[in-house]
Each structure stands twice: as C-alpha cells, then as structure tokens.
Design an enzyme around this catalytic site. Structure first.
Site, PDB file in Angstrom:
ATOM      1  N   GLU A 139       0.284  -1.580  -2.511  1.00  0.00           N
ATOM      2  CA  GLU A 139       1.007  -2.662  -3.200  1.00  0.00           C
ATOM      3  C   GLU A 139       2.331  -2.070  -3.657  1.00  0.00           C
ATOM      4  O   GLU A 139       2.419  -1.491  -4.740  1.00  0.00           O
ATOM      5  CB  GLU A 139       0.201  -3.158  -4.411  1.00  0.00           C
ATOM      6  CG  GLU A 139      -1.145  -3.760  -4.077  1.00  0.00           C
ATOM      7  CD  GLU A 139      -1.045  -5.198  -3.557  1.00  0.00           C
ATOM      8  OE1 GLU A 139       0.067  -5.771  -3.564  1.00  0.00           O
ATOM      9  OE2 GLU A 139      -2.086  -5.730  -3.148  1.00  0.00           O
ATOM     10  N   CYS A 161       7.207  -6.341  -9.773  1.00  0.00           N
ATOM     11  CA  CYS A 161       7.338  -6.227  -8.312  1.00  0.00           C
ATOM     12  C   CYS A 161       7.769  -7.569  -7.734  1.00  0.00           C
ATOM     13  O   CYS A 161       8.397  -7.628  -6.687  1.00  0.00           O
ATOM     14  CB  CYS A 161       6.027  -5.766  -7.700  1.00  0.00           C
ATOM     15  SG  CYS A 161       4.628  -6.740  -8.244  1.00  0.00           S
TER      16      CYS A 161
HETATM   17  P1  NAD Z   1       6.027   5.025  -8.930  1.00  0.00           P
HETATM   18  O1  NAD Z   1       5.931   4.948  -7.449  1.00  0.00           O
HETATM   19  O2  NAD Z   1       7.040   5.924  -9.521  1.00  0.00           O
HETATM   20  O3  NAD Z   1       4.604   5.490  -9.553  1.00  0.00           O
HETATM   21  C1  NAD Z   1       3.428   4.779  -9.269  1.00  0.00           C
HETATM   22  C2  NAD Z   1       2.220   5.667  -9.515  1.00  0.00           C
HETATM   23  O4  NAD Z   1       2.223   6.735  -8.556  1.00  0.00           O
HETATM   24  C3  NAD Z   1       2.204   6.341 -10.883  1.00  0.00           C
HETATM   25  O5  NAD Z   1       0.891   6.356 -11.394  1.00  0.00           O
HETATM   26  C4  NAD Z   1       2.664   7.762 -10.553  1.00  0.00           C
HETATM   27  O6  NAD Z   1       2.240   8.718 -11.507  1.00  0.00           O
HETATM   28  C5  NAD Z   1       1.989   7.958  -9.226  1.00  0.00           C
HETATM   29  N1  NAD Z   1       2.519   9.044  -8.384  1.00  0.00           N
HETATM   30  C6  NAD Z   1       3.754   9.607  -8.423  1.00  0.00           C
HETATM   31  N2  NAD Z   1       3.858  10.547  -7.461  1.00  0.00           N
HETATM   32  C7  NAD Z   1       2.661  10.580  -6.812  1.00  0.00           C
HETATM   33  C8  NAD Z   1       2.159  11.330  -5.717  1.00  0.00           C
HETATM   34  N3  NAD Z   1       2.904  12.247  -5.090  1.00  0.00           N
HETATM   35  N4  NAD Z   1       0.902  11.066  -5.297  1.00  0.00           N
HETATM   36  C9  NAD Z   1       0.141  10.129  -5.903  1.00  0.00           C
HETATM   37  N5  NAD Z   1       0.571   9.388  -6.950  1.00  0.00           N
HETATM   38  C10 NAD Z   1       1.826   9.607  -7.393  1.00  0.00           C
HETATM   39  O7  NAD Z   1       6.206   3.514  -9.456  1.00  0.00           O
HETATM   40  P2  NAD Z   1       6.524   2.997 -10.920  1.00  0.00           P
HETATM   41  O8  NAD Z   1       7.922   3.331 -11.283  1.00  0.00           O
HETATM   42  O9  NAD Z   1       5.439   3.381 -11.845  1.00  0.00           O
HETATM   43  O10 NAD Z   1       6.391   1.408 -10.710  1.00  0.00           O
HETATM   44  C11 NAD Z   1       7.401   0.612 -10.197  1.00  0.00           C
HETATM   45  C12 NAD Z   1       7.215   0.341  -8.723  1.00  0.00           C
HETATM   46  O11 NAD Z   1       5.916  -0.201  -8.473  1.00  0.00           O
HETATM   47  C13 NAD Z   1       8.182  -0.697  -8.208  1.00  0.00           C
HETATM   48  O12 NAD Z   1       8.640  -0.319  -6.936  1.00  0.00           O
HETATM   49  C14 NAD Z   1       7.349  -1.962  -8.123  1.00  0.00           C
HETATM   50  O13 NAD Z   1       7.840  -2.919  -7.209  1.00  0.00           O
HETATM   51  C15 NAD Z   1       6.037  -1.407  -7.710  1.00  0.00           C
HETATM   52  N6  NAD Z   1       4.943  -2.316  -8.062  1.00  0.00           N
HETATM   53  C16 NAD Z   1       4.345  -3.008  -7.059  1.00  0.00           C
HETATM   54  C17 NAD Z   1       3.341  -3.923  -7.363  1.00  0.00           C
HETATM   55  C18 NAD Z   1       2.681  -4.716  -6.272  1.00  0.00           C
HETATM   56  O14 NAD Z   1       1.613  -5.263  -6.549  1.00  0.00           O
HETATM   57  N7  NAD Z   1       3.244  -4.810  -5.072  1.00  0.00           N
HETATM   58  C19 NAD Z   1       2.951  -4.106  -8.692  1.00  0.00           C
HETATM   59  C20 NAD Z   1       3.577  -3.368  -9.686  1.00  0.00           C
HETATM   60  C21 NAD Z   1       4.579  -2.472  -9.352  1.00  0.00           C
END
Ligand code: NAD
Length: 509
Positions: free
Chosen positions: A266, A300
């Site tokens: 997602e 998102c």
């Molecule tokens: P992010 O990608 O920075 O982090 C998301 C998660 O991934 C966090 O828990 C983070 O700690 C973890 N993470 C970071 N590096 C990792 C790695 N190497 N391996 C595994 N996990 C890792 O995103 P964010 O800033 O927390 O959230 C915003 C983003 O999320 C936006 O792009 C938004 O569009 C998206 N989002 C999508 C949905 C959806 O349902 N499509 C919903 C909410 C947010």
C-alpha cells in the site's frame, strides 16, 4: 474530551515505555539504553520515550508468534471473531483517549484522530462478521463420482509494517482481518508514532489475557531499517503487509521477492480530481478542500492534482483560494483548528524543496507557500498553477500542495489524470452521466479507487482499499481482502470405486 494527561494515563503510556511485546507477560527491556523519542509535531517537544527492540527481542517475538499460530489456527474462526469483537469494544471505551493520542503524536486534528479510531472499531465489526464468511466455492468435476471444492486455511504469522500518517487504523485493517483468518500478527509501526502503537498493544494485551491467549498480536518497535529488514527477510513470515512510501516499498518488495514470500503493498498516491463543465462547484469546493488540506496533505489519498475544465477555472480556483484563507492552522487538539502541523522538519524541508522547484519551473503560487514562523512544523496550505509533466507534479510531496491544471476535452482530462506513475484514488465532479460512466469505465481512471461527486480521500472500510501501478497493487480492509491473509487449498475427493484420470488420459491397462 480527554486532556493530554488523562489520555496518556488512561492508555497506560509512561514517560518511558517498552517497544516490544507479545502479551501482558512479556514486554521488552532497555537493551542498549537508547531511547526513541516521541515528538509532538505541534510543538517540537518530546511527549514520552520508547525503548526500541533489539535483534534478540525480534527473535523472541517471532518465536512466540509461531507458537501462538499453532494454537490460534485451530480455534474456530467465529471464536477468533469474538475476540476481535472484544478488542473493538475496548477501543470504543478508549476512543476519545486514543483519538487524542493520535492527534498529539502525528498532528492530525482531533476529529480526524477520533475518526481514525472509529475506523478501527468499524474494522473490528467488519472482521467479526467476516469470521463466519470465509467461504470457499465448489466446482463441478469432469470425472464421475468426484467432488471438487476449495477451502481457505490460515497463512501463518504475518508482518505488518505501517506508515506514520495512519498510526492505528492501518494496523486494524490488517490485524483484525488477519486475526479472524487465523494468523498471528507482528506489528512494526512507524518510529514516528510509537506511543500510538504501545497504547493499542496494551489494549490488545488486556483483552487477550482475559481470553487466555498471548502472542496473537505482537509489537516490534524498531528504529533502524536494518532491524525492520530482519523481519522482512524472515522466511517464517509468509506475508509482509507494507504501508509506506514507494522507495521503501520497492526495497521491501524486492527483499520479500528474493525469498518468494508474499507482499501486500500500500504505497504512495498522486491523486487527482477532475471538475468538468457541468460540475456542482459547491460540492467540488468542499471535497477538494477536505481532500487537499485535511491531515495537512499527509494522506495517501490526499488530493494533489486538480484538473479543471478551462471554463470553470476562474470560478473554482477563486472559491478555493477564499476557502483556503479561512483554514485555521494551529494546535490540532483545538476545536476550531482545521489544519495541524506536518510530521517533522524533514517533511517541512520537502514542502520547501517542492516550492523551490515549482518556482524554477515557472509555476504560479496562487495562495500559501510559506513555512510558519512558530514552534512545531507548520506550513501554509498551498495552491499552484502547474503542468502535469513537471517532475515535481509527478511525485508525491507529502504536504498540502495542490497543483491545478486545465483541460478542454474529457479525453484530454483522463489522459492527464492517468499520466502519473501512481494509481491510488481518483474522482470526477460532473453532472453528465456519460462523462461519469466514462471515467469509471475500462478506458477511464486507472486507479484502485474511482469516485463520482465524492473526493479522493476518506474511503469507507467496506470496500477493498488500495491502488495500481507504483501504489503497489495491494488491497486491504473490506470486500474480499481477507483472501490475502489466507492460503487457498483445492480439494478433490474420489468417492467412487474407479480411478479415472483428468483430461481423459489412459495410462497403463
Ligand atoms: P515510509 O516509507 O518512510 O515508512 C513506512 C514504514 O516503513 C515505517 O514503519 C518505517 O519505519 C518502515 N521502514 C523504513 N525503512 C524500512 C526498510 N528498509 N525495511 C522495512 N521497513 C522500513 O513512509 P511514511 O513516511 O511513514 O508514510 C508516508 C508514505 O506512506 C506516503 O508515501 C503515503 O502515501 C504512504 N501511505 C500509503 C497508504 C496506502 O494505503 N496506500 C496509507 C498510508 C500511507
């Protein structure tokens, strides 16, 4: 309404908290002593701290999760549903407090914080019903005296990684459905919202202990990507459900792909609203305002692009600029406030960098465009006259910036709409039934969500939620999303006395 003090107290949040748990009987320890601070984005001040998990903690969590799965998978699904119902009930009792904590920790206004908890409750209700409806189909066998059917079995312990901007609801979309499906859940929340996760874990622990279970819902707060990747690469977890940005999602997908595990992705959106010649402008203004400014542009499904027929441009943009001027920015826990802060200084820098790029491209800033000079991470909601092809418009800047473009024909509008890499949510405002249906047709919007006369953000849990292209293709929450958390088994029973082969093959005498 709860005060910050009573909310934290009622949710069991201490000044310093453990970041790992498999149930009331086990919370992780101090490890190397490094403390992950939880920062209030409205002030920049620390709310409390959490000791993140170590690699050894992870090993313990996964071991207990596997052991719990062996028991949980044999509990009848409606009984599993009953436990999710009890968690939903506990959430109802703590809705106000948890809504306050969501607002405090990630900066969304209180109404949206409460709304997020309501979404968890709705998800629990949905999962309870689903627990009696894990249906498989039957097929007609081509062989005499044979019966064919399929059934759905629990998958295993699943890893759920969540983003900061929905610090509790996204977990519930995954965890409640996975739990009724018979899976155990290891949650790796965003390190930007650790307290929300600790509070939810406390609620689950209490309910599950009363029911005599541990290890069904586990918490694994990791502040280092390398630790998160330990979970992602773990072959004992058949499914990793990941919510977050495209770059991290790409990394997660490739790591899980290497071990041929399953992912549910997602990822980012770049959502547009089309407003045509016939649109009800009052409705469009309200939907675009909520879609672009709500959660300070950090959903998102946030409306990032507005594609308006050239004949309605002046009227619509004039109305939006006026509406933006009315938006009260400030402490998200204050009732009159409509827009809180961005999550941190990195997000503010992202906003600033996007505006610099827009200016270089020759974009016209129609309103907003400034970082507020006050404590916390506040920016102005911004409208920019832009072109769809600009790199800055093509990517998701997680901030309240709305790019406006005009069109002449509906073909042009749909082409522009689809001409981005992401494919999450989309909307058209039109009173022309042909244009509306065209937008929903196979030649229309290429997104996972497509709406008529409703904005891009604020989906209901009853539908499957997710998007196409770089958004990752995953589906969560309602409809038949439960299938992602189960394994399908096709069964053939021969109740006759012969052994006919399929496809009429004769083998031997
Ligand atoms: P992010 O990608 O920075 O982090 C998301 C998660 O991934 C966090 O828990 C983070 O700690 C973890 N993470 C970071 N590096 C990792 C790695 N190497 N391996 C595994 N996990 C890792 O995103 P964010 O800033 O927390 O959230 C915003 C983003 O999320 C936006 O792009 C938004 O569009 C998206 N989002 C999508 C949905 C959806 O349902 N499509 C919903 C909410 C947010």
């Amino acid at each position: 309404m709860s005060t910050i003090h009573t909310a934290l107290r009622d949710l069991g949040i201490q000044a310093v908290n453990s970041g790992g748990s498999t149930g009331n009987a086990w919370w992780s320890g101090r490890n190397d002593g490094s403390l992950l601070p939880s920062i209030n984005p409205a002030t920049g001040e620390q709310i409390a701290g959490v000791y993140p998990c170590s690699s050894e903690d992870y090993q313990r969590i996964v071991k207990e999760s596997i052991e719990a799965f062996r028991i949980w998978r044999m509990v009848p699904a409606p009984k599993r549903g009953e436990m999710v119902r009890l968690i939903g009930q506990a959430l109802r009792e703590k809705k106000d407090q948890l809504g306050t904590l969501v607002s405090l920790e990630v900066g969304k206004i209180k109404a949206e914080g409460d709304g997020e908890v309501q979404e968890m409750i709705d998800m629990a209700d949905f999962a309870v019903g689903q627990s009696r409806m894990l249906y498989g189909v039957t097929m007609q066998s081509e062989r005499p005296a044979h019966r064919m059917s399929e059934q759905w079995h629990p998958l295993g312990p699943v890893g759920v990684i969540t983003a900061f901007n929905f610090p509790v609801a996204v977990w519930a979309w995954n965890a409640f459905v996975a739990a009724i499906a018979g899976d155990t859940i290891i949650w790796k929340p965003s390190p930007k919202a650790p307290l929300c996760a600790v509070a939810v874990q406390q609620i689950c622990n209490r309910v599950m202990q009363q029911q005599g279970y541990a290890g069904i819902f586990s918490l694994f707060i990791a502040d280092q990507p390398a630790l998160a990747e330990q979970m992602v690469q773990d072959e004992r977890l058949p499914l990793i459900s990941f919510t977050g940005s495209v770059p991290v999602g790409r990394r997660v997908a490739s790591l899980v792909g290497q071990r041929l595990g399953r992912t549910l992705l997602e990822l980012s959106g770049n959502n547009a609203v089309i407003v045509d010649e016939t649109a009800d402008i009052n409705m469009a203004v309200r939907a675009i305002l909520f879609g672009a400014v709500g959660t300070a542009g950090q959903r998102c499904t946030t409306t990032r692009r507005l594609i308006v027929h050239e004949s309605r441009y002046e009227e619509l943009v004039g109305r939006l600029v006026k509406a933006y001027a009315q938006v009260q920015i400030g402490n998200p826990l204050e009732k009159a406030v409509l827009m809180g802060p961005l999550i941190d200084h990195v997000a503010v820098e992202g906003y600033r960098a996007a505006l610099d790029e827009i200016k270089k491209e020759g974009g016209e800033i129609l309103c907003g465009g400034h970082v507020l000079n006050r404590p916390g991470y506040f920016v102005e909601p911004t409208i920019v006259r832009a072109q769809n092809g600009w790199p800055v418009v093509q990517r998701e800047t997680f901030a309240p910036i709305l790019y406006v473009m005009t069109f002449q024909t509906i073909d042009e509008a749909i082409a522009m709409h689809n001409d981005v890499k992401q494919g999450l949510s989309s909307a058209i405002f039109s009173n022309d039934v042909r244009r509306g249906e065209r937008f929903l047709s196979a030649a229309g919007s290429d997104c996972g969500i497509a709406n008529i006369n409703i904005g891009t953000s604020g989906a209901e849990i009853g539908g499957a939620f997710g998007g196409e292209k770089e958004t990752g293709g995953g589906r969560e929450a309602g409809s038949d999303s439960w299938k992602a958390y189960m394994r399908r088994q096709t069964n053939t029973v021969n109740w006759g006395a012969e052994l006919p082969l399929a496809q009429g093959i004769k083998f031997g005498s």
